[in-house]
Design a protein around this motif. Structure first.
Motif, short mmCIF file in Angstrom:
data_model
loop_
_atom_site.label_atom_id
_atom_site.label_comp_id
_atom_site.label_asym_id
_atom_site.label_seq_id
_atom_site.Cartn_x
_atom_site.Cartn_y
_atom_site.Cartn_z
N TYR A 290 0.85 -1.20 0.00
CA TYR A 290 0.00 0.00 0.00
C TYR A 290 0.88 1.24 0.00
CZ TYR A 290 0.95 -0.09 5.05
OH TYR A 290 1.56 -0.13 6.27
N LEU A 291 0.29 2.32 -0.50
CA LEU A 291 0.96 3.61 -0.61
C LEU A 291 0.34 4.55 0.42
CD1 LEU A 291 3.10 4.78 -2.60
CD2 LEU A 291 1.19 5.70 -3.93
N GLY A 292 1.18 5.13 1.29
CA GLY A 292 0.70 6.08 2.28
C GLY A 292 1.01 7.50 1.87
N ILE A 293 -0.03 8.32 1.73
CA ILE A 293 0.11 9.68 1.22
C ILE A 293 -0.25 10.68 2.32
CG2 ILE A 293 -0.73 11.35 -0.50
CD1 ILE A 293 0.85 9.06 -1.73
N GLY A 294 0.58 11.72 2.49
CA GLY A 294 0.30 12.75 3.47
C GLY A 294 1.26 12.71 4.64
N PRO A 295 1.27 13.77 5.47
CA PRO A 295 2.16 13.82 6.63
C PRO A 295 1.93 12.64 7.56
CG PRO A 295 1.12 15.95 6.25
CD PRO A 295 0.43 14.98 5.35
N SER A 296 3.00 11.99 7.96
CA SER A 296 3.05 10.86 8.90
C SER A 296 2.56 9.54 8.30
CB SER A 296 2.25 11.14 10.18
OG SER A 296 0.86 10.93 10.00
N ALA A 297 2.13 9.54 7.05
CA ALA A 297 1.61 8.31 6.43
C ALA A 297 2.72 7.30 6.17
CB ALA A 297 0.89 8.64 5.13
N HIS A 298 2.41 6.03 6.36
CA HIS A 298 3.36 4.94 6.14
C HIS A 298 3.01 4.18 4.86
CE1 HIS A 298 5.43 4.48 10.23
NE2 HIS A 298 4.77 5.62 10.27
#
Length: 377
Positions: A256-264
């Motif tokens: 999975y792709l984590g988008i945005g501040p602090s996203a993993h």
């Protein structure tokens, strides 16, 4: 199949127990949404053109997004990724944001699943946690949401200081009466540097009670399974056909792709995480730089994560799959160290598939940790 997680780091106010990354100032919301979209474009090739099966808006409070912001994000996603025809698209929402107007707007968007942060139907619980909604809004938001959405999940918290078992049973009964098909339920955790920790240290709030946790967890499991819910992961209960595909993807080790501040993010072999600072995130993306760190996972790391996540689910750990993924050394380590839990009735072996028993469920994280492989180095 892969997933996309989008972190919306804004909240109206800070809940006393929360240690997630967020800001109570929304001044930079439109600017940050623009950078979220820029990050999506910059990272569109990281998933090797895999079809996207789940999209999840988490936070923070994604229900603070307006129609234009949500449309901009969706347009960017659909322009740059291959989205499955029946993708599960979830948006976390707070009850106080779910007006009829907002619900209608969300129902006309690609969102097809709501995860509503109710936490409790009792006013004193909501005030203790400093939630932005009240008990009346909790009830009305669910009644209204059911007019627009079939696939609804709610969050409930147990182990709240001062919450009796009878009140906990009432929370569950209210949920059953509303015919909500999915429930995520978590024990109230005292995280470091939160307001709740300070209140407990100063004696303003009673410490959380382990016995209360255990009793209310047992009430939770017994009540929901009796009413047709499948306990498919430690904290998650769904009617047939309503399990969270997004959560299942995490527990089954999908990318999975984590988008945005602090996203993993996770690609099967490494983890990446973005900076937990809205201003620095924006400044970096304005220069087309992704502000993130990367950790390459060793085979021991991947084995430990596999054991931890699978034991939390109803699927358990299959020794054949474990050996295929990690080799004989790791499968032997697992079997040998699981023996004591089998003897104590905390685990069972169903033809080579190891599960945590009902007796052991409340100890599942500790059991998994005992089964970890620690590199001698």
């Amino acid at each position: 199949m892969s997933g996309i997680y989008i972190h919306i780091p804004f909240c109206k106010q800070a809940c006393h127990y929360c240690d997630f990354h967020f800001s109570t100032s929304t001044k930079k919301k439109s600017q940050l949404v623009e950078m979220l979209c820029r990050e999506l474009v910059l990272r569109k090739n990281e998933l090797d053109s895999e079809e996207i099966e789940t999209i999840y808006f988490g936070g923070g409070t994604p229900s603070l997004l307006n129609k234009e912001e949500l449309e901009h994000i969706f347009q960017t996603i659909f322009d740059n990724f291959e989205i499955s025809e029946n993708a599960e698209i979830t948006l976390e929402a707070n009850p106080d944001d779910l007006s009829q107007e907002n619900l209608k707007m969300l129902s006309e968007s690609p969102v097809n699943r709501l995860s509503i942060g109710v936490q409790s139907f009792f006013e004193e619980d909501l005030q203790l946690m400093n939630r932005a909604h009240n008990s009346e809004e909790a009830l009305s938001s669910l009644k209204h949401a059911k007019q627009y959405f079939d696939n609804i999940s709610i969050d409930l918290i147990y182990g709240i200081p001062g919450q009796s078992n009878e009140q906990w049973k009432e929370n569950l009964q209210t949920t059953l009466d509303l015919d909500i098909p999915h429930i995520s339920s978590y024990a109230l955790t005292v995280e470091p540097r939160t307001a709740l920790e300070k209140f407990i240290e100063k004696g303003k709030v009673k410490p959380v009670d382990d016995e209360q946790y255990r009793e209310q967890f047992e009430i939770l499991v017994n009540t929901l399974t009796t009413h047709g819910f499948e306990h498919y992961e430690f904290s998650n209960f769904g009617k047939p056909g309503y399990h969270s595909r997004n959560n299942m993807a995490y527990w089954m080790g999908k990318t999975y792709l984590g988008i945005g501040p602090s996203a993993h993010s996770f690609d099967g072999n490494s983890r990446k995480w973005n900076i937990s600072n809205n201003t620095l995130y924006i400044k970096s993306l304005e220069k087309d730089k992704i502000p993130q760190e990367t950790e390459a996972l060793s085979i021991s790391d991947r084995y430990n994560e596999f054991v931890m996540t699978r034991l939390r689910t109803r699927f358990g750990v299959e020794i054949k799959e474990l050996q295929e993924k990690f080799g004989k050394k790791f499968s032997t380590h697992f079997v040998e160290n699981a023996e004591k839990f089998l003897r104590d009735g905390l685990m069972r072996n169903d033809d080579g598939i190891y599960h945590i028993t009902q007796k052991g469920k409340f100890l599942s994280d500790g059991i998994a940790a005992e089964l970890f492989y620690i590199d001698e180095a």
